[in-house]
Design an enzyme around this catalytic site. Sequence first.
Site, PDB file in Angstrom:
ATOM      1  N   SER A 154       0.846  -1.190   0.000  1.00 31.89           N
ATOM      2  CA  SER A 154       0.000   0.000   0.000  1.00 31.89           C
ATOM      3  C   SER A 154       0.881   1.239   0.000  1.00 31.89           C
ATOM      4  CB  SER A 154      -0.900   0.024   1.237  1.00 31.89           C
ATOM      5  OG  SER A 154      -1.590   1.261   1.337  1.00 31.89           O
ATOM      6  N   TYR A 165      -1.860  -0.132  10.194  1.00 26.98           N
ATOM      7  CA  TYR A 165      -1.968  -0.721   8.853  1.00 26.98           C
ATOM      8  C   TYR A 165      -0.791  -0.278   7.993  1.00 26.98           C
ATOM      9  CZ  TYR A 165      -3.886  -1.569   4.155  1.00 26.98           C
ATOM     10  OH  TYR A 165      -4.070  -1.980   2.857  1.00 26.98           O
TER      11      TYR A 165
END
Length: 248
Positions: free
Chosen positions: A146, A160
């Site tokens: 990501s 995250y």
Amino acid sequence: MAEQGVRRQQRVTVVTGGSRGIGAAICLRLAAEGHDLVIGYRSDAAAAEGVAEGVRELGRAAVVAAVDTADAADVDRLFDTATAQLGPVTALVNNAGVSGPVGPLVGADPEGMRQALEVNVLGYLLCARRAIGDMTAGGAIVNISSAAATLGSPGTYVHYAAAKAAVDALTVGLSKEVAADGIRVNGVAPGTIWTDFHADPERPAKVAAVVPMGRAGRPEEIAGSVAWLLSDDASYATGTVVRVAGGM
């Protein structure tokens, strides 16, 4: 020589988290490019079967398998199913992931963070571990990371972002560890994509203003990068993370 051996084999690719969003788009794109698919899913069997039907309509074989990627026994069952029904696995797309708690770290639920780290980091490690053990004639792994890994996602989910930074480290380190075995390991780092991953369904629209390209991305745009990294055109690419984030 191992890479050449893979090219002659049937392409059997395991995609975790393949029942929706980016994972579903990856499955359909890979099917269009000649891969047979093993679609790992966590809970939505109907959605996984729907993706499998789409793969079959494109002329490729597909099987679905429920899996908790953070459970080593479940991961072994996933790969055993793949081998038994389609043949030796030649590629893995580590895609299954969860965001965990959304909001500032100070208020984040510890159990939610633990579960997110188990899926987003341990799950990738366990699937990669089993895949490289099965890839006796070479192969390829793509880890879905990501843009958060470098942006940090302050106020949203720094845990995250930290997990995805770990995924990038895994990609680089493992690529060097298995290069001599003819196994390539790369990553794709999406920005904000229109999927149901987000706790706020309108988040992609809300963040568009800060994206240099002025919009959130589509799952198919991530799938194209994955397909390239698994193709012969990327035969000299390993240890790289391709950023597909609209300029972020």
